[in-house]
Write an enzyme that holds these catalytic residues in place. Structure first.
Site: not given
Ligand code: TTP
Length: 636
Positions: A18-19, A23, A60, A120-121
């Site tokens: 998973d990236m 984005y 985050r 993206d996965e």
């Protein structure tokens, strides 16, 4: 409802990759000044600064969350960089992210079966690569373990931060490990190498889970983000699942998970262990009961599909609050734009990948003026897909009108639409070498003839293009639908024997193709012959196979079409013979667009009808006039 798949006998090595804040990473590569900065990608929207759809790990750290709007993110983190999603046709244009995802897939797919699960996965089946490593160059010295692999998080391995890497090195090359763990260790090294390659070649970081099945790999891939990987040895599965909240498990996020909580008092996957399989079957039916029983034990037979391309293409747009659409003209305006984009995408899929979509579906969210709280849903509507922007627009509008009519239940009331999407699905591959089908599929509105595909090109990615992309919907679209699976099974029920193909195929292949003109009129065709044809198709599930250079063996092809090889001999209904000793290519008659069939010369149409109704037309096949002449194998 979920159904348990049979587990393979041999242990497998499956990875879910998973990236990280995907984005954002794509935008950071476009503008390196954003690297290391608190950054978020914002959905095109002028209300409160737009909605955040991807948030960098730096942002985050300041408390910025995806659920925030741009204005709120700025309050929480005044230094945040907000990047707008590119916009085309008044909606988000995700092409940039799609092709970035394709770059990654091209690298990851180099080591084993690869299933692109979303933008993206991906899932990887690395079993063969791991076995090979174990045979050729097993990890045997802690010092020589690849650095990135040594940073793996190994579930159940107790170690404080200082010892983590040392312990991981030791675990990855334990000589006393069982075969399963040894394979897993090799898998972890392979994934680490792939992740480093992805970083070097694309500048993107990603995280991964490595386990013996898809379910576990997916559950842990996001556990240590960003840019880390997590390994699940079999010995740690029970502990891991014991405290996992039921809602975290794929397929248990919705009603089934709620029922487990409300009706059985199950809060964690571990709680499920106290129920017998019988009890779970009694409560949820045989299939789901067994699936739950196995899930509680970390057992899942789901396979990684060999699929780098999407199962469907979709374009959608939401119209929240005051933007809701309240009349047919505005719906038509937006539908036209969505259909234009959809048309471009399926045309490009046809050109690049030689794939044809068969079904057009319209989804909408709506409410009635006088019944704002009504739970009645706008019914999704489907029809056969006709190629060409104008046709898709026309059909989508008809679907909308039909859906609206049903939704309103003949009430004369105002309505508003808060989301619209169009999807092209039931996509099938044109068998290699069938260049003429591309000519036939080209409707009047398609400007240029589809290009002959370049087999070396990196395929388009499978993402849907919803304006506000909601992950679960996206995933759902990437999964085979039950009906699709049922269809495949129907195909496999019976198939025309390759041995029935008539001889001298090569002669026919070399025959010059006649020019056939006509308009695609799938609806006309279907309204005329659909019921009989479809009924027969369903029961016959016809497959025709032909000789062709450079294609795979009959059995392999049968597998590709979900047709058991032995089933082919059961059906002596078709009429194509194969010269012995050469390779075979196949196509499924159900997979031929009826519009294509209608535009074929009459003798070919009769022949197809003969396949569909073999008993009534046993001798419609004529030399030199078979369908294979029109869908000939490629000549090398
Ligand atoms: P995710 O993989 O869910 O998230 P992410 O890659 O941004 O972050 P993480 O490191 O936590 O995995 O989604 C992949 C991309 O999909 C994301 O970068 C933006 C897009 N996306 C949306 O457009 N809308 C959504 O609701 C979600 C969840 C993602």
């Amino acid at each position: 409802m979920p159904v348990a798949k049979p587990e393979p006998q041999e242990p497998r090595v499956i990875a879910h990759v998973d990236m990280d804040c995907f984005y954002v990473q794509v935008e950071q590569r476009r503008n390196p000044a954003l690297r290391g900065q608190p950054t978020a990608v914002v959905q095109y929207n002028d209300w409160k600064g737009g909605g955040l759809i991807a948030v960098s790990y730096e942002a985050r750290g300041f408390g910025v969350k995806r659920s925030m709007r741009g204005d709120e993110a700025k309050r929480v983190c005044p230094g945040i960089n907000l990047v707008q999603v590119p916009v085309a046709r008044g909606k988000a244009d995700l092409n940039l992210y799609r092709s970035a995802g394709s770059e990654v897939v091209a690298i990851l797919a180099s080591k084993g079966k690869c299933e692109r699960a979303s933008i993206d996965e991906v899932y990887l089946d690395l079993t063969d690569a791991a076995k090979e490593m174990l045979l050729q160059a097993p990890p045997d010295s802690p010092e020589e373990i690849f650095m990135e692999a040594a940073k793996s998080n190994i579930l159940g391995l107790l170690s404080d931060a200082g010892e983590k890497e040392k312990n991981a090195r030791a675990w990855l090359c334990r000589s006393d490990a069982d075969y399963q763990d040894k394979l897993l260790a090799c898998g972890a090294i392979i994934v680490a190498q792939l992740r480093v390659r992805v970083l070097e070649e694309t500048q993107f970081t990603c995280s991964a889970g490595i386990a013996h099945n898809k379910m576990l790999a997916k559950l842990v891939s996001g556990m240590h983000k960003p840019a880390q990987q997590t390994v699940v040895p079999s010995s740690s599965v029970q502990d891991f699942l014991a405290s996992l909240p039921v809602k975290k498990m794929k397929q248990l996020g919705g009603k089934l998970g709620s029922s487990l909580q409300d009706d059985l008092g199950v809060e964690t996957i571990g709680d499920l262990l106290s129920f017998t399989e019988d009890k779970l079957q009694e409560q949820y039916g045989v299939n789901t009961g067994t699936w739950l029983w196995k899930t509680a034990r970390g057992i899942s037979g789901e396979e990684v599909e060999d699929r780098l391309l999407p199962k469907s293409h979709g374009c959608g747009k939401t119209f929240p609050g005051p933007r809701a659409l309240k009349n047919s003209a505005s719906v038509k305006g937006w539908l036209d734009q969505l259909c234009e984009e959809l048309s471009e995408r399926i045309q490009s899929d046809l050109n690049q990948n030689k794939r044809i979509a068969q079904t057009l579906t319209l989804h909408a969210r709506a409410s009635k003026e006088n019944e704002r709280d009504s739970t009645k849903k706008f019914p999704s509507k489907s029809c056969p897909l006709r190629y060409g922007t104008g046709k898709i627009q026309e059909d989508a509008m008809k679907l909308f009108e039909t859906g609206l009519h049903e939704f309103l239940e003949s009430q004369n009331t105002g309505w508003s639409i808060t989301s619209l999407s169009v999807t092209a699905s039931k996509i099938f591959d044109i068998p290699s070498g069938t260049s003429s089908i591309l000519r036939y599929i080209k409707g009047p509105s398609s400007a240029a003839p589809p290009a002959i595909p370049d087999s070396s090109s990196v395929p388009e990615d499978p993402s849907l293009d919803n304006d506000v992309f909601v992950k679960p919907i996206h995933e759902e679209q990437c999964q085979p639908s039950t009906s699709q699976k049922e269809d495949n099974n129907t195909h496999s029920a019976s198939a025309i024997s390759a041995k029935q193909c008539q001889a001298n195929e090569e002669k026919r292949i070399s025959k010059k193709l006649p020019e056939v003109k006509g308009t695609s009129s799938i609806l006309k065709f279907l309204s005329r012959g659909q019921s009989t044809l479809h009924e027969k198709r369903k029961s016959d599930g016809l497959i025709c196979s032909h000789q062709g250079p450079g294609s795979s063996s009959e059995a392999n092809k049968a597998e590709e079409h979900n047709v058991p090889a032995e089933a082919e001999d059961r059906n002596n209904t078709s009429s194509c013979a194969e010269p012995s000793g050469s390779n075979t290519w196949m196509f499924n008659i159900q997979d031929i667009d009826p519009a294509v069939v209608e535009e074929l010369p009459p003798e070919i149409q009769r022949e197809i009808q003969g396949w569909v109704r073999p008993s009534k037309h046993p001798s419609t096949k004529r030399r030199g006039s078979t369908i294979s002449s029109y869908f000939p194998p490629a000549r090398s």
